[in-house]
Design a protein around this motif. Structure first.
Motif, PDB file in Angstrom:
ATOM      1  N   SER A   1     -12.651 103.870  32.713  1.00 15.20           N
ATOM      2  CA  SER A   1     -13.073 102.488  32.500  1.00 15.20           C
ATOM      3  C   SER A   1     -14.076 102.090  33.578  1.00 15.20           C
ATOM      4  CB  SER A   1     -11.864 101.554  32.553  1.00 15.20           C
ATOM      5  OG  SER A   1     -11.304 101.533  33.844  1.00 15.20           O
ATOM      6  N   ASN A   2     -14.852 101.076  33.289  1.00 16.58           N
ATOM      7  CA  ASN A   2     -15.825 100.561  34.259  1.00 16.58           C
ATOM      8  C   ASN A   2     -15.937  99.064  34.019  1.00 16.58           C
ATOM      9  OD1 ASN A   2     -17.807 100.108  36.082  1.00 16.58           O
ATOM     10  ND2 ASN A   2     -19.328 101.465  35.161  1.00 16.58           N
ATOM     11  N   ASP A   3     -15.047  98.316  34.654  1.00 19.15           N
ATOM     12  CA  ASP A   3     -14.950  96.886  34.416  1.00 19.15           C
ATOM     13  C   ASP A   3     -15.052  96.140  35.738  1.00 19.15           C
ATOM     14  OD1 ASP A   3     -13.898  94.220  33.925  1.00 19.15           O
ATOM     15  OD2 ASP A   3     -13.244  94.982  31.984  1.00 19.15           O
ATOM     16  N   PRO A   4     -16.189  95.518  36.036  1.00 18.83           N
ATOM     17  CA  PRO A   4     -16.369  94.825  37.323  1.00 18.83           C
ATOM     18  C   PRO A   4     -15.348  93.716  37.564  1.00 18.83           C
ATOM     19  CG  PRO A   4     -18.485  95.134  36.229  1.00 18.83           C
ATOM     20  CD  PRO A   4     -17.430  95.512  35.236  1.00 18.83           C
ATOM     21  N   GLU A   5     -14.910  93.027  36.509  1.00 19.89           N
ATOM     22  CA  GLU A   5     -13.932  91.952  36.691  1.00 19.89           C
ATOM     23  C   GLU A   5     -12.602  92.505  37.191  1.00 19.89           C
ATOM     24  OE1 GLU A   5     -11.844  88.233  34.247  1.00 19.89           O
ATOM     25  OE2 GLU A   5     -12.863  89.849  33.146  1.00 19.89           O
ATOM     26  N   VAL A   6     -12.126  93.579  36.572  1.00 20.65           N
ATOM     27  CA  VAL A   6     -10.863  94.181  36.993  1.00 20.65           C
ATOM     28  C   VAL A   6     -10.999  94.768  38.395  1.00 20.65           C
ATOM     29  CG1 VAL A   6      -9.179  96.002  36.501  1.00 20.65           C
ATOM     30  CG2 VAL A   6     -10.099  94.611  34.637  1.00 20.65           C
ATOM     31  N   ASP A   7     -12.128  95.433  38.655  1.00 22.40           N
ATOM     32  CA  ASP A   7     -12.358  95.979  39.999  1.00 22.40           C
ATOM     33  C   ASP A   7     -12.268  94.886  41.053  1.00 22.40           C
ATOM     34  OD1 ASP A   7     -12.739  98.442  38.892  1.00 22.40           O
ATOM     35  OD2 ASP A   7     -14.901  98.499  39.203  1.00 22.40           O
ATOM     36  N   ARG A   8     -12.893  93.768  40.785  1.00 23.82           N
ATOM     37  CA  ARG A   8     -12.910  92.673  41.753  1.00 23.82           C
ATOM     38  C   ARG A   8     -11.499  92.138  42.005  1.00 23.82           C
ATOM     39  NH1 ARG A   8     -16.223  90.012  39.235  1.00 23.82           N
ATOM     40  NH2 ARG A   8     -14.906  88.448  38.225  1.00 23.82           N
ATOM     41  N   LEU A   9     -10.705  92.024  40.962  1.00 20.32           N
ATOM     42  CA  LEU A   9      -9.338  91.538  41.115  1.00 20.32           C
ATOM     43  C   LEU A   9      -8.485  92.517  41.921  1.00 20.32           C
ATOM     44  CD1 LEU A   9      -8.724  90.150  37.516  1.00 20.32           C
ATOM     45  CD2 LEU A   9      -8.899  88.808  39.631  1.00 20.32           C
ATOM     46  N   ILE A  10      -8.626  93.813  41.633  1.00 23.81           N
ATOM     47  CA  ILE A  10      -7.849  94.820  42.357  1.00 23.81           C
ATOM     48  C   ILE A  10      -8.261  94.859  43.821  1.00 23.81           C
ATOM     49  CG2 ILE A  10      -7.443  97.306  42.572  1.00 23.81           C
ATOM     50  CD1 ILE A  10      -7.512  97.436  39.498  1.00 23.81           C
ATOM     51  N   GLU A  11      -9.547  94.833  44.089  1.00 18.49           N
ATOM     52  CA  GLU A  11     -10.014  94.836  45.470  1.00 18.49           C
ATOM     53  C   GLU A  11      -9.539  93.590  46.216  1.00 18.49           C
ATOM     54  OE1 GLU A  11     -14.203  95.231  45.113  1.00 18.49           O
ATOM     55  OE2 GLU A  11     -14.139  97.374  44.627  1.00 18.49           O
TER      56      GLU A  11
ATOM     57  N   ASP B   1       0.155  87.818  52.553  1.00 16.07           N
ATOM     58  CA  ASP B   1       1.253  86.910  52.257  1.00 16.07           C
ATOM     59  C   ASP B   1       1.949  87.386  50.981  1.00 16.07           C
ATOM     60  OD1 ASP B   1       2.485  84.014  52.672  1.00 16.07           O
ATOM     61  OD2 ASP B   1       2.063  84.286  50.530  1.00 16.07           O
ATOM     62  N   LEU B   2       3.268  87.535  51.045  1.00 16.44           N
ATOM     63  CA  LEU B   2       4.008  88.186  49.966  1.00 16.44           C
ATOM     64  C   LEU B   2       3.926  87.421  48.656  1.00 16.44           C
ATOM     65  CD1 LEU B   2       5.831  90.555  49.224  1.00 16.44           C
ATOM     66  CD2 LEU B   2       7.787  89.186  49.950  1.00 16.44           C
ATOM     67  N   GLU B   3       4.202  86.136  48.663  1.00 13.23           N
ATOM     68  CA  GLU B   3       4.191  85.367  47.419  1.00 13.23           C
ATOM     69  C   GLU B   3       2.773  85.222  46.874  1.00 13.23           C
ATOM     70  OE1 GLU B   3       5.387  83.551  44.068  1.00 13.23           O
ATOM     71  OE2 GLU B   3       6.597  84.659  45.533  1.00 13.23           O
ATOM     72  N   GLU B   4       1.802  85.051  47.764  1.00 11.79           N
ATOM     73  CA  GLU B   4       0.412  84.977  47.312  1.00 11.79           C
ATOM     74  C   GLU B   4      -0.005  86.286  46.643  1.00 11.79           C
ATOM     75  OE1 GLU B   4      -4.108  84.362  49.150  1.00 11.79           O
ATOM     76  OE2 GLU B   4      -2.348  84.143  50.456  1.00 11.79           O
ATOM     77  N   LYS B   5       0.416  87.399  47.229  1.00  8.52           N
ATOM     78  CA  LYS B   5       0.069  88.689  46.638  1.00  8.52           C
ATOM     79  C   LYS B   5       0.753  88.857  45.287  1.00  8.52           C
ATOM     80  CE  LYS B   5      -0.309  93.618  47.502  1.00  8.52           C
ATOM     81  NZ  LYS B   5      -0.295  94.707  48.491  1.00  8.52           N
ATOM     82  N   ARG B   6       2.001  88.430  45.188  1.00  6.94           N
ATOM     83  CA  ARG B   6       2.707  88.546  43.908  1.00  6.94           C
ATOM     84  C   ARG B   6       1.965  87.791  42.815  1.00  6.94           C
ATOM     85  NH1 ARG B   6       6.500  85.254  41.294  1.00  6.94           N
ATOM     86  NH2 ARG B   6       7.789  86.392  39.780  1.00  6.94           N
ATOM     87  N   GLN B   7       1.560  86.569  43.071  1.00  2.00           N
ATOM     88  CA  GLN B   7       0.847  85.786  42.063  1.00  2.00           C
ATOM     89  C   GLN B   7      -0.473  86.446  41.689  1.00  2.00           C
ATOM     90  OE1 GLN B   7       2.050  83.295  40.312  1.00  2.00           O
ATOM     91  NE2 GLN B   7       3.967  83.501  41.465  1.00  2.00           N
ATOM     92  N   ALA B   8      -1.167  87.012  42.674  1.00  2.00           N
ATOM     93  CA  ALA B   8      -2.433  87.691  42.397  1.00  2.00           C
ATOM     94  C   ALA B   8      -2.213  88.943  41.558  1.00  2.00           C
ATOM     95  CB  ALA B   8      -3.143  88.036  43.705  1.00  2.00           C
ATOM     96  N   VAL B   9      -1.126  89.665  41.816  1.00  2.00           N
ATOM     97  CA  VAL B   9      -0.794  90.856  41.025  1.00  2.00           C
ATOM     98  C   VAL B   9      -0.487  90.458  39.578  1.00  2.00           C
ATOM     99  CG1 VAL B   9       0.938  92.668  40.691  1.00  2.00           C
ATOM    100  CG2 VAL B   9      -0.030  92.282  42.958  1.00  2.00           C
TER     101      VAL B   9
END
Length: 548
Positions: free
Chosen positions: A471-481, A488-496
């Motif tokens: 795959s080559n999806d800049p939106e997904v790449d940006r979210l993963i990066e 912060d644990l809860e902030e990371k959970r929401q981002a995941v």
């Protein structure tokens, strides 16, 4: 970065809620965990565990474990599937308990983060490699950590090493008992990655003597390899010099590969093995529950089977085809046929990894079965007259059965699936990571943290061992990066969770399927099984044998 960092919060939470489970052995005796948070503020805690007064660990015995495949290689840095054995022979600096995310010091007794990019491990004094040729019980030093990381970074492996190849600025032995690693950017999964069995500390003498560790090994883990006969057995004996004094409890272990699942189940039921190395479905549990000589242990089942698709070329380069195939999967029927109705939907993160997983009601709505719309989408994409797909499958475990179930679902919308069963090694090298497929079905390993799991959707560089679907999806790449800089644990959970929602809307490069409730079968003479999951359980230091 927030004042209270990810690992400070994780450590504080885990220490405060830690409890000894009834019937469980001690985890690390009187070892202390001293963890300094990445903000530079010290967070220290002494943790002590004691056995249940109703169940005292006993030394002795040699249990037999039946497993559904031969490990192929015992090298922790090369083989992606042998962690359940290599973790017994080798130890990394630390481990993370999969069930409660507890930090467990191993070769290192502490970890400090003096700034946001620097990680410093203090090694235990007196941790020794096995007292056999060629290491003869010599002490493990920080130079061995450097050697091990160098070998993992440069060697041929399917294990994840992206921390070292993409995110590390450098690492060094400051002295014999101090090892330091510096990341080149904020990378919150660093502690998770270095707690993976692939980051085990291995001795250069053994690698040089045997030209690798595939069939021979000397490590610093709880068990010493006696012999490995490929396809027949692996014999281990307890390491009397292991740093957790008195552990492991049994005198030895024998591991028997029984590749036919029916034969494996009979081996266990007839008492020729103390462990059935397969997840027990509802029918198997009903066979043995309540019967003398058997016990069933509930355990998070984090192995998941996913369906990969090549999104860089037709037909799956068309998002209409990807969506059609995704909603053509009847996941309720899948659960009925695979697990007798005893399972749940998976998102990109499996449901058993509860903290990071999307809620079931959301997944069941998002991934609802809709064959009518699937046919409409295929017709709009130009495949109204049918579609054929080349689908290699690893010929072990449940993968062939999964392929058959999915083929039936896809046939309902006019798609023919040509299943090609391949030996596991050939499947990995030639098919999945060789990108030689339209669609492929494969078992994912039970990773303890979302970063490695989400890497399968990460396209930057299109590395073969990260992104089989290309795959080559800049939106997904940006979210993963973006996840890498969140401590912060809860902030990371929401981002995941938000990242997974976006991935599901893309319908590829993987279709997450479903997985069952997790149960394991043991003979009643095996005790202390509740002590941890993932690498902690694989080390084999908590259970004992009640010969009576």
């Amino acid at each position: 970065m927030t004042a209270e960092t990810y690992w400070e919060r994780v450590t504080r939470r885990k220490v405060s809620r830690r409890r000894v489970l009834a019937g469980a052995a001690t985890a690390l005796g009187a070892s202390a965990l001293a963890l300094v948070g990445c903000s530079g503020t010290e967070q220290a805690a002494s943790v002590r565990w004691t056995p249940s007064p109703f169940d005292t660990p006993k030394p002795g015995g040699k249990p037999t474990f039946a497993i559904p495949l031969d490990p192929g290689s015992l090298d922790p840095q090369v083989n992606v599937i042998s962690g359940y054995l290599s973790a017994r022979i080798h130890n990394p600096l630390h481990a993370i308990n999969m069930s409660d995310r507890e930090f467990q010091p191993l070769v290192a007794e502490s970890l400090e983060c003096p700034d946001q990019l620097t990680y410093v491990w203090k090694l235990r004094h007196g941790v020794k490699f096995h007292n056999i040729d060629p290491t003869y019980g010599r002490e493990v030093t920080a130079a061995d950590v450097v050697y091990s990381f160098d070998r993992l970074k440069a060697g041929p492996t399917l294990n994840d090493r992206k921390l070292l190849t993409l995110h590390t600025d450098g690492y060094e032995a400051i002295d014999d008992y101090t090892f330091s690693l510096r990341t080149n950017k904020l990378f919150s999964p660093t502690v998770d990655h270095t707690g993976n069995f692939a980051y085990s500390i291995v001795p250069h003498e053994a690698v040089e003597k045997w030209d690798g560790l595939a069939m021979n090994a000397s490590g610093c883990g709880a068990w010493i390899l006696d012999d490995y006969v490929r396809g027949e057995r692996v014999n281990l004996r307890r390491n009397p010099d292991y740093f957790q004094q008195g552990r492991p409890y049994p005198d030895g272990e024998e591991w028997l590969p029984v590749t036919d699942l029916g034969s494996l189940w009979q081996t266990f039921k007839t008492g020729r093995a103390d462990y059935a190395g397969i997840n027990l479905d509802k029918l198997k549990r009903q066979e043995i529950e309540g019967k003398a000589g058997f016990q069933v242990a509930k355990s998070p089942y984090l192995f998941t089977i996913n369906c990969y698709v090549r999104v860089d070329r037709p037909p799956f380069s068309d998002e209409r085809v990807r969506e059609a195939m995704d909603i053509a999967i009847d996941r309720d029927d899948y659960i009925d046929k695979m697990y007798f109705g005893d399972g749940n939907y998976n998102g990109p993160i499996p449901w058993a990894l509860e903290y990071w997983a999307l809620p079931q009601d959301e997944l069941r709505s998002t991934l609802a079965y809709d064959p009518t719309r699937a046919k409409q989408l295929l017709n709009a994409a130009g495949y109204g007259d049918g579609l054929e797909l080349d689908t290699p499958v690893a010929a072990f475990g449940d993968s062939p059965k999964v392929a058959t179930v999915l083929a039936d679902h896809f046939a309902r919308v006019g798609v023919k699936v040509n299943i090609r069963a391949r030996e596991l090694g050939a499947f990995l090298a030639q098919e999945l990571y060789g990108h030689n497929f339209d669609m492929a079905i494969f078992l994912n390993l039970p990773y303890m943290e979302p970063d490695i799991i989400l890497r399968s959707y990460y396209s930057k560089g299109q590395q073969a061992d990260v992104n089989p679907g290309l795959s080559n999806d800049p939106e997904v790449d940006r979210l993963i990066e973006g996840l890498w800089s969140i401590f912060d644990l809860e902030e990371k959970r929401q981002a995941v969770l938000d990242c997974q929602r976006v991935i599901l809307k893309k319908h590829g490069p993987m279709y997450p399927l479903c997985s069952p409730e997790g149960y394991a079968g043991f003979s009643s003479r095996i005790r202390g099984l509740q002590e941890g999951t993932g690498l902690i359980a694989w080390m084999g230091v908590s259970y004992w044998v009640e010969e009576s």
